[in-house]
Structures are given as structure tokens and as C-alpha cells.
Motif scaffolding. Structure first.
Motif, PDB file in Angstrom:
ATOM      1  N   PRO A   1       0.868  -1.205   0.224  1.00 55.66           N
ATOM      2  CA  PRO A   1      -0.267  -0.105  -0.167  1.00 55.66           C
ATOM      3  C   PRO A   1       0.619   1.663   0.011  1.00 55.66           C
ATOM      4  CG  PRO A   1       0.519  -0.756   2.675  1.00 55.66           C
ATOM      5  CD  PRO A   1       0.562  -1.191   1.139  1.00 55.66           C
ATOM      6  N   HIS A   2       2.437   1.032   0.145  1.00 49.51           N
ATOM      7  CA  HIS A   2       3.207   2.361   0.218  1.00 49.51           C
ATOM      8  C   HIS A   2       3.525   2.032  -0.841  1.00 49.51           C
ATOM      9  CE1 HIS A   2       3.113   2.847   4.575  1.00 49.51           C
ATOM     10  NE2 HIS A   2       2.840   2.104   5.038  1.00 49.51           N
ATOM     11  N   ALA A   3       3.575   3.472  -2.160  1.00 53.46           N
ATOM     12  CA  ALA A   3       4.989   3.775  -2.875  1.00 53.46           C
ATOM     13  C   ALA A   3       6.464   3.370  -2.835  1.00 53.46           C
ATOM     14  CB  ALA A   3       4.543   5.215  -3.424  1.00 53.46           C
TER      15      ALA A   3
ATOM     16  N   GLU B   1       0.116  12.850  -4.117  1.00 49.68           N
ATOM     17  CA  GLU B   1       1.458  13.118  -4.170  1.00 49.68           C
ATOM     18  C   GLU B   1       2.283  11.757  -3.262  1.00 49.68           C
ATOM     19  OE1 GLU B   1      -0.575  15.360  -1.937  1.00 49.68           O
ATOM     20  OE2 GLU B   1       0.371  15.297  -0.590  1.00 49.68           O
ATOM     21  N   HIS B   2       1.265  10.636  -2.723  1.00 46.82           N
ATOM     22  CA  HIS B   2       1.850  10.112  -1.714  1.00 46.82           C
ATOM     23  C   HIS B   2       2.244   8.434  -2.881  1.00 46.82           C
ATOM     24  CE1 HIS B   2       1.097  12.217   1.514  1.00 46.82           C
ATOM     25  NE2 HIS B   2      -0.132  12.076   1.640  1.00 46.82           N
TER      26      HIS B   2
ATOM     27  N   ASN C   1      -0.495   7.084  -4.594  1.00 44.05           N
ATOM     28  CA  ASN C   1      -1.027   5.707  -5.070  1.00 44.05           C
ATOM     29  C   ASN C   1      -2.369   6.645  -5.442  1.00 44.05           C
ATOM     30  OD1 ASN C   1      -1.778   5.220  -1.752  1.00 44.05           O
ATOM     31  ND2 ASN C   1      -2.157   7.571  -1.310  1.00 44.05           N
ATOM     32  N   LEU C   2      -2.543   5.545  -6.446  1.00 42.95           N
ATOM     33  CA  LEU C   2      -3.063   6.096  -7.943  1.00 42.95           C
ATOM     34  C   LEU C   2      -4.375   6.104  -8.003  1.00 42.95           C
ATOM     35  CD1 LEU C   2      -2.807   5.236 -11.261  1.00 42.95           C
ATOM     36  CD2 LEU C   2      -3.787   2.996 -10.911  1.00 42.95           C
ATOM     37  N   LEU C   3      -5.507   6.597  -8.274  1.00 40.32           N
ATOM     38  CA  LEU C   3      -6.224   7.566  -7.124  1.00 40.32           C
ATOM     39  C   LEU C   3      -7.008   6.706  -8.800  1.00 40.32           C
ATOM     40  CD1 LEU C   3      -5.560  10.766  -6.499  1.00 40.32           C
ATOM     41  CD2 LEU C   3      -5.686   9.220  -5.283  1.00 40.32           C
TER      42      LEU C   3
END
Ligand code: FES
Ligand code: FES
Lengths: 196, 787
Positions: free
Chosen positions: B44-46, B697-698, B700-702
């Protein structure tokens, strides 16, 4: 950059746990699929699409998303089109289902199938069963649609290959055929050569 | 050679009956006894360190067979290979493991795999695995990734620069210092999600008694997949069989070999049960490659009379968190060489930086590099035309490579084989009655309507490709194609092709080519593909290569069969070989058509192989294997015209008319060609107007599901008016060119040109894609066009 907690998405549409009392952990359902009766024990969380594909081996119904957007899983349930990825198998208990495998009569294609074939309404074919089933229901509701109505009629089904033009054309052609033949199936044509 | 009527006919597709009846076999349809299901736990983290993974609870859940982490896999799998270390590009290929070992680098990076007896139990087990991460700062945008102090993804990739490549010809600085007009722009060619409606998947079965591993995979290139899986798993090629029957769309996303595919192979071997894995859509969106994602700084030099004299391009290309199979080749070779497009631009310079970032990997998506290049030149031509007050069609005509100048060598080193660019442009302009249309639009504008028309004239380099050229660019293999044509004793024919059509219809077109070459009925020809144990080693389907290149290999194999057949027929007819001719399935003595042998008679004799049947010393049988290595690329071209109207209230762009004139040389099956063009246009329009992969910016693929990623439906897309011109490729045995990507390449700039044209009276020069209504609406507000 801040270390704000990140949105964690569920990794699977199947991972949604529903609370089920022990006694219901297996349920017997009775369905008629393509005219044939099946009695099966299923888990309550089993999706209808997985029931069709994995329990009955009817793999013509496809899965293309986890958000009810693509329509690849469309089947006819008691006369209505439904997205079988968005229902549980137990919800189909006692109901009648028509899938793509049940559309042809013997080796006579349904006019929709024939029209998709004749008008190059498919390329990879993955969206096709859902598209045809949706069109099947749509034409029952609206036997003489305009082009615009057809486009809205399949707005819940995504195709990435064809750009839709030939799908729309196929449905239009089928609607005319069905109109004339009043839903009678026509003999399956041999591989046809049209010379331009 | 008489080409029978089957070549060029609108034959209905033979792949369709199984697909319209629901009896096709896609990878996810494969069901084997005792099959278990794999599922991947994804980060879940980039960007984060993995501190601890605790799978004990998961392992105890009902139905769970095993859980493996990157550490458990250790050296059992090699890193995911990259097959295109572009020559001269200083490519740094970082080690990227199928399952992360101690660090994750994008949201979706696999950290563990679960095997369970049902997909539901596998999903439960994923939820029960505890992973402790130590988050690290992430970098999402390529220009940020270059900056000093940006988070570094890999030690072995300094400054996150995974490639740096330059190409050029002529004298660009002179062109710019002598220019009467210069244009300078920054274009963003946004990141896209390929979205084949079938997600990826693999099923593997291991037979310990033979050591054979059979794998059903979603792939565009079974042999390339086999080779890459061999490199990753160590299973020798001859013990690995890749089967891929029906594939639900690829668009480039099923070219690469991915880590999970190797994991599934390993699991089948280790557990002894068949393993199935199918991505869900979200997984597909975070873990299957994305496309495009360029930031382009572009400059054009020209004269006031409309002559373009120079082009300078600097691109920052996002490659994502790993270097996928063909990734380095896409923003370089497939992009830079075609930058001058259809125009004689003597001075061209291009520099590309490829950056690794904490995002999903980027690789080939329909068009792959060529849409990004065509967008630059086609947008610049329009902006230039506007600046010097000339009609964009006129500027194009003025700069086109004239049709008598082929073969034409571009400043970027390509040799275009053939073309008639003005022919396609005139045809397209004629279809829309361009002059009238311009007048009409003028009138509508005076009534306050926001209307515009956009043109895009493209050239595509495809039919990849001549092996010596491809190899010199650093690609790991040649890009020839193979075929076996086997005439059976009864005269019926099987064609085994190394191409792997998955929607492009070559089961049909190859049967047409074979039927026409051998003079047999199309129904007497079977086309086989997608199984490494049946077909010869082949390179697969992508880059608009299958019809020209794989088709070329079939033609050559057929012609060898006819050559052998002539010898046999001469022997049977007691004639001299030189006196034997072949036409429409018959070998006959020149001038005596009555004295003949059919292909079936010759085939029978070839298998009989008695002394009265074939010449002494001849090998029995009637089959031929051919490897066709094209002498050059092919260069389809055309002009698309798009007419739009923008709704003042909502900013919504409505396509009023879409006209496409494409030239792919000779057409084997015009119905299929048209279908390819339709689909290509749809995807290109989608990029222009709606689609965009968005990260926060974190990292996450929106746009991680189909609810957020804007794939158009039948309601949004227009009707297409398509036609063609025919300029056969001079070096192809049948004059064929590819057509799978042309629509995507041409349509995007046509639409954007039309929208910018509609807004040009208000001083709008450029808007970056996608031109969604919210963006346009804001511009209308800003410019005071709507209240
Ligand atoms: S699978 Fe996409 S709507 Fe059902
Ligand atoms: S035919 Fe491929 S998705 Fe519709």
C-alpha cells in the motif's frame, strides 16, 4: 513529503467479508441455467459469476472489473439483464438464467450472434458475450431502437477493441432481423464471403 | 501470380464463432483438477522498507496451502529481465525481483503470495498477513525525480536516470538562429492505463515425471514469454510450454513478462498442484504496465512562408519503478526516429531522459512512442500555422515529403519506403469539403458557437522489424517472424505462425493469404498460433507487425512449397521444370493447361515418395518453414480530420464528425482493416479527451478502478467515417503495411487540434490532455467566454 497514512484499497473484490452465521455457511440453491436445472451447495459469498464460471463451467461469461463497470459478466436473470459479478449466487436461487452459451438454438446462432459476426462487431471477443446479452435484453425492451438509443443501451458495457461502431451496427441489423422474424432464429450461415 | 479473389475480400472472421458462443478459451477459463489459486499481497506504500512480514496466522486459515515472501523465494527466481537496453542510451537496469525482498517501490509492488484452494480463501489469507513497513519518501513525477535530493529508488540508478539518449541530424542550432519564426512549447503526454478488458493471468501445471511445466498465460508473444520465464525460473526452454489460446486484448500490456508469472510457475513446481492466478481490475491497474507519460519541451523553427526548418525536442519520460521488457525502447527508438513525421525537416534533434519513479512501470501501449512523437509534430504544425496566419492544411502540404521522393531518408536516420501524403490529405479534405467547412465554422463562430476542426497527418514506422536494425538498437532478439506451412497428403493445409493475434483477426487474414497463394479453398486452411509446442519460435504480435511480418513468412513458405511442387509436378507430368507453371491450385505445362496436377495430387505424391512420384534424391513431404526477416520497416500513413463543438455551459467537447483516411498498402481483408482503424481511433480520442492515470503525491493511484479511469463507452464515442488510399510497400512480398496502431497515432492530435482551433479566437494556443469538460470549463471562465 508528509507521511500521511495512505489509502489502502482492498486488493480483491472477493476479499469483502460478510458476517454469516454458521448455519448459513453453506446453502443449497436450485437454478435453471440455459434451460437446465442445477442444484448446488454454495457458500453465501460466492458471486454469481464465479458460480457460473467455476461451479458450472460456463466460462463464456467473463469478468473484467471489480466495480460493476465493464459489463463483461452480463447475463439474463428472470428476463432482466444483470451484472453477475454484482450478485451472489444465493440471490439467484429459484431463478432462471440465460448465458451466452444458451443463446444459440443447436447450431443456429441467435440473430444477435450472427449480426456480430457479419458486422465485425468483435475483435478480441472478451466483452462480446456480455455485450450480446445486454443487447438481447435491450432489444426485448426496445425492439426498434435508434442508433442513439442503442449507444445508451450498451453504456454499461465496455469494449476496448472495436470503438463500438460495429457493435452498434450489429445490434441495429439484429433488431431489424428480429423484427422481421419475430425472434425466430435463422439458420447459421456458413463462413460467408462477401466481395466488395 | 494470380491473386485469387479471396485476397482483399471482406471475409467474415473465423475466430468469431467460438467467441460469440462463449466457447473461446481465455487464460482464466482454464480449469484443472486439484487446482489451487494464487493471490498476491501488494504494497500500500509507494516507497517503504519492509520491516517484518508475519504470515503465521494466514497459513493457519482454512484452505491455505502456502504463503511465500520475497525472502522465502530468495534465489529461486531471478530478477525480472529487461530485453531492450537501448544502444548508446546508457541504460541502467536495476534489479527488480518478482516479489519484493526488503523494499517496496510502488503501490502494488508484490510482497507475498498466498496459495489456497479457492480464490476466496486466498483473499482471506491476504488480509491475515501482517506487514510492517517503514515508509520512505516517494517520488512520482519524472521531473521531480531528477532534482537534487530526490528520493532515490535504486543505488544502481544514480539520480533516478535510467536512460539518457540522443539522436539528431542536420544542424539544428543553425536552423534556429536563422529562423524567421520559432515556437516553444511544453507538452504533457499523460500516463495511460492500457485496460485490456481481460486482465492478466496465468495457470501453471507441473509434471514431475517429465519435468515439463505447462503454462497458460495472457501473452502477445508466447515464445518471448517462454524465454523470459526461462531466464527468471531456470526451467529450460524445452521443458516449458506456453499456451495462449484466446487473449482478451493486449494493446502492449501483455508483451512484457511480469514477476507474478514466474512466481506462478515456481509455485506449480514447488506445490505439485496446478496453480491459477488471475488479476482483478485494481491489481491490473496498479501492477500491469502503463503507457506514455512524457513531459516534452519542444521547439520548432520555420519561415514565414510556412517552411519548417528545424525541430528540437527534449523529453522527460517516466519509466515507473522497474524497467519492463521493452521499456527503454519505447521513449527512444520507437519515439525519436519518427519525430519529423510526414515532413521534410532537415534539422532535428532529440534528447530523452528516462526516469525511474515510485509508480507502476511504463512500457508499450498501443502506438508505443509513435503517438507521443506524432502528437508533438502535429500539434506544432498547427501552432506554427496559427502563428504565421496560414491554414494548417496548407502548412502540411508545403512541408510534406513529395510522393516522388521515396525512399526518403529522414534527419533521424529512417528510410521511409513509400508514401503519398498529399493524396491522403486531399482525400480527407475532400470528404469534409474543407473550404466550405471552414466557411461554415466561421459563420457558426460569428453566432457565438465554439467550433473547430483539426487535422492530423501521420506516418508510422511499424512492421517491426529488420533484425539487423533492431539488433543495432540493442533489442535482445531479431524481429523476424516464422511460419510453417504444411500441406497434408490430402492437399489440406495447416499454417503455424509465430504471430499471436488476439483480436487482430489473422486467423482469418492468414488463411486468406495462404488460400490465395496456394489456390486452395479458405476452409481447407487451418491457422495455428499461441502454443510454443506447436508453432516455430516466433516473436509474436505487437508493433503492427503481424500481418506484414508474419504474413511475409507465410508467403515465403507458400512459395517454397510451390517451388518444390513444380519439381514434383514436372516429374509426374514428365515435363521440364521450367515448363511447369502454377496457377489457382494447379501445376500445368505452359501452353497446355489440360496437362496438369492439382496441389493435392502433388502433395499425395510427395508423401508417397515412390520413384515414380518424386524425383530421386528429393526429400519426401510438402511443408516449408520460413523465417521472414523484413528488409525494412513499413510506413503506413494517412490524414484524419476531426470536427468538434464545445458546449459553452459545461465545457464538454462533442465530436461532430470524424474522418479517417489511412494507407496501409494492400489490404488482405478491408473489413478487418476498418475494425483496426475504428478501435485505434477510439483509444486515441480517449487519450485526447478523457483518460489519464492520476497519482496523489504519496503515490496512490487514484484511477485504480474502472469507476475512476475514464474508458469511454458507446455514448461518448462518435461514428467514424473511414476510407483508404493504397500505396503498397515496395519491399514487402505482398505490398502490405501494418494498421493496428495507426488510428491511435493519428487521432489524438486531430482531436486536440480541433479543440484548440475552436478556442483559438480567444487566444488559446495549447491545452494539455485530457481535454475533459472541467478543464475546458475553467478556461472558458478564465477567458470570459462563459459566465
Ligand atoms: S465484471 Fe465488470 S461489470 Fe461485472
Ligand atoms: S472485442 Fe475486445 S473488448 Fe470488445
Amino acid at each position: 513529503m508528509s507521511k500521511k497514512p495512505m489509502s489502502v484499497r482492498k486488493t480483491s473484490r472477493r476479499s469483502k467479508k460478510i458476517w454469516v452465521p454458521e448455519v448459513f455457511s453453506q446453502k443449497t440453491i436450485r437454478v435453471i441455467v440455459n434451460g437446465k436445472e442445477y442444484v448446488r451447495d454454495v457458500k453465501p459469498r460466492l458471486l454469481l459469476v464465479d458460480f457460473l464460471r467455476d461451479s458450472l463451467g460456463l466460462t463464456g461469461t467473463h469478468v473484467g472489473c471489480d466495480t460493476s463497470n465493464c459489463g463483461a459478466c452480463t447475463v439474463i436473470l428472470n428476463g432482466r439483464s444483470v451484472k453477475s459479478c454484482s450478485m451472489f449466487a444465493i440471490q439467484a436461487d429459484g431463478k432462471e438464467i440465460l448465458t451466452i452459451e444458451g443463446l444459440a438454438k443447436g447450431n443456429q446462432f441467435h440473430p444477435l450472434q450472427q449480426a456480430f459476426w457479419d458486422n465485425h462487431g468483435l475483435q478480441c471477443g472478451f466483452c462480446t458475450p456480455g455485450m450480446i446479452m445486454q443487447a438481447y435484453w435491450f432489444l426485448k425492451e426496445n425492439p426498434h431502437p435508434s442508433e442513439e438509443q442503442i449507444r445508451w443501451g450498451i453504456a454499461g458495457n465496455l469494449c476496448r477493441c472495436t470503438g463500438y461502431s460495429n457493435i452498434v451496427k450489429a445490434i441495429q441489423v439484429a433488431s431489424e432481423k428480429i423484427g422481421v422474424e419475430q425472434m425466430q432464429v435463422e439458420p447459421r450461415k456458413q463462413r460467408m464471403v462477401r466481395r466488395s | 501470380m494470380a491473386v485469387s479473389a479471396i485476397f482483399g475480400a471482406k471475409v467474415n472472421r473465423r475466430e468469431d464463432p467460438r467467441l460469440i458462443s462463449g466457447t473461446g478459451t481465455y487464460a482464466s477459463d482454464v480449469a484443472l483438477a486439484n487446482m489451487a489459486y494464487a493471490a498476491f499481497l501488494r504494497s500500500p506504500h509507494a516507497h517503504a522498507k519492509i520491516k517484518r512480514i508475519d504470515a503465521e496466522k494466514a497459513k493457519k486459515l482454512p484452505g491455505v496451502v502456502t504463503v511465500l515472501t520475497g525472502k522465502d523465494i530468495g534465489s529461486k527466481l531471478n530478477p525480472v529481465p529487461c530485453a531492450w537496453p537501448v544502444t548508446g542510451a546508457d541504460v541502467k537496469i536495476p534489479k527488480y525481483y518478482p516479489i519484493a525482498v526488503d523494499r517496496v517501490r510502488y503501490v502494488g509492488d508484490p510482497v507475498a503470495v498466498v496459495v489456497a484452494t479457492s480464490p476466496y480463501e486466498a483473499a482471506d489469507a491476504l488480509d491475515a498477513i501482517v506487514v510492517e513497513y517503514d515508509p520512505l519518501p516517494a517520488v512520482i513525477l519524472q521531473e521531480e525525480a531528477m532534482k537534487k535530493g530526490a528520493p532515490l529508488l535504486y543505488e544502481e540508478v544514480p539520480n533516478n536516470i535510467a536512460l539518457h539518449w540522443k539522436i539528431g541530424g542536420g544542424n539544428v542550432s543553425d536552423a534556429f538562429s536563422n529562423a524567421e519564426v520559432t515556437i516553444k512549447e511544453r507538452f504533457v503526454n499523460q500516463r495511460l492505463q492500457p485496460t485490456a478488458i481481460e486482465t492478466r493471468g496465468a495457470t501453471a501445471q507441473y509434471d514431475p515425471s517429465t519435468g515439463m511445466l505447462t503454462m497458460w498465460v495472457t501473452t502477445q508473444n508466447p515464445h518471448v514469454h517462454r524465454l523470459l520465464l526461462t531466464l527468471m525460473t531456470g526451467i529450460p526452454e524445452q521443458k516449458l510450454r506456453i499456451i495462449s489460446k484466446d487473449v482478451g486484448g493486449g494493446f502492449g500490456s501483455k508483451i512484457p513478462c511480469y514477476g507474478p508469472e514466474a512466481v506462478v510457475a515456481l509455485l506449480a513446481k514447488e506445490t505439485g498442484v496446478p496453480i491459477k492466478w488471475v488479476e482483478d481490475r485494481h491489481e491490473n491497474y496498479v501492477a500491469t504496465i502503463h503507457g506514455r507519460d512524457h513531459v516534452q519541451y519542444v521547439e520548432l523553427a520555420g519561415k514565414k512562408d510556412g517552411t519548417i526548418t528545424g525541430l528540437r525536442v527534449k523529453v522527460y519520460s517516466n519509466l515507473g519503478a522497474w524497467l519492463s521488457t521493452a521499456a527503454p525502447g519505447v521513449p527512444t527508438i520507437l519515439f525519436g526516429l519518427i519525430l519529423p513525421g510526414a515532413y521534410k525537416i532537415p534539422n532535428v534533434e532529440c534528447e530523452v531522459y528516462g526516469m525511474v519513479t515510485n509508480t507502476t512501470g511504463i512500457d508499450a501501449y498501443r502506438g508505443a512512442g509513435r503517438p507521443e512523437a506524432t502528437y508533438i509534430i502535429e500539434r506544432l504544425v498547427d501552432i506554427f500555422a496559427h502563428k504565421i496566419g496560414m491554414d494548417p492544411a496548407e502548412v502540411r502540404l508545403k512541408n510534406f515529403i513529395p510522393k516522388d521522393k521515396f525512399p526518403y531518408n529522414t534527419a533521424t536516420g529512417l528510410a521511409y519506403d513509400s508514401g503519398n501524403y498529399e493524396g491522403a490529405l486531399f482525400k480527407a479534405l475532400g470528404m469534409v469539403s474543407y473550404d466550405n467547412l471552414r466557411r461554415e465554422l466561421q459563420m457558426l463562430r460569428s453566432e457565438g458557437k465554439l467550433v473547430g476542426v483539426g487535422i492530423s497527418s501521420y506516418v508510422e514506422v511499424c512492421g517491426l522489424g529488420p533484425s539487423s536494425v533492431v539488433r543495432s538498437t540493442g533489442f535482445a532478439l531479431g524481429l523476424w517472424e516464422s511460419a510453417i506451412v504444411r500441406v497434408h497428403p490430402s492437399g489440406k493445409v495447416s499454417v503455424f505462425t509465430g504471430g499471436h493475434p488476439h483480436g487482430q483477426g489473422e486467423e482469418t487474414t492468414f488463411a486468406q493469404i495462404t488460400a490465395s497463394e496456394l489456390g486452395v479453398l479458405i476452409d481447407d486452411v487451418e491457422v495455428i498460433h499461441g502454443d510454443t509446442d506447436r508453432i516455430p519460435f516466433g516473436m509474436g504480435t505487437y508493433g503492427s507487425r503481424t500481418t506484414p511480418v508474419a504474413g511475409g513468412s507465410i508467403v515465403i513458405a507458400c512459395r517454397r512449397i510451390k517451388d518444390k511442387g513444380k519439381k514434383i509436378a514436372a516429374h509426374l507430368l514428365e515435363a521440364r521444370e521450367e515448363d511447369v507453371q502454377f496457377d489457382s491450385g494447379k501445376f500445368f505445362v505452359t501452353g497446355v493447361p489440360g496437362v496438369s496436377k492439382t496441389l493435392a495430387e502433388v502433395a499425395w505424391a510427395s508423401y508417397g515418395a515412390g520413384s515414380n512420384e518424386i524425383p530421386s534424391g528429393m526429400e519426401p513431404g510438402l511443408e516449408s518453414t520460413a523465417f521472414y526477416d523484413p528488409p525494412s520497416f513499413v510506413f503506413p500513413f494517412g490524414t484524419h480530420v476531426c470536427q468538434v463543438e464545445i458546449d459553452k455551459e459545461s465545457g464538454q467537447v462533442k465530436i461532430k464528425r470524424y474522418v479517417a483516411v489511412d494507407d496501409c498498402g494492400k489490404q488482405v481483408n478491408p473489413m478487418i482493416v476498418e475494425g483496426q482503424v475504428h478501435g485505434g481511433i477510439a483509444q486515441g480520442i480517449a487519450q485526447a479527451l478523457w483518460e489519464e492515470a492520476v497519482y496523489d503525491e504519496h503515490g496512490n493511484l487514484l484511477t485504480g478502478t474502472l469507476s475512476e479511469y475514464a474508458v469511454p463507452t458507446a455514448v461518448e464515442l462518435p461514428k467514424y467515417e473511414t476510407t483508404s488510399t493504397e500505396t503498397p510497400s515496395p519491399h514487402h512480398p505482398l505490398g502490405l503495411k501494418g494498421v493496428g496502431e495507426t488510428g491511435t497515432i493519428a487521432s489524438t492530435p486531430a482531436v486536440v487540434n480541433a479543440v484548440c482551433d475552436a478556442l483559438s479566437p480567444y487566444g488559446v494556443e495549447n491545452i494539455d490532455m485530457p481535454l475533459r469538460s472541467d478543464k475546458i470549463w475553467r478556461i472558458l471562465k478564465e477567458k470570459g467566454i462563459s459566465k
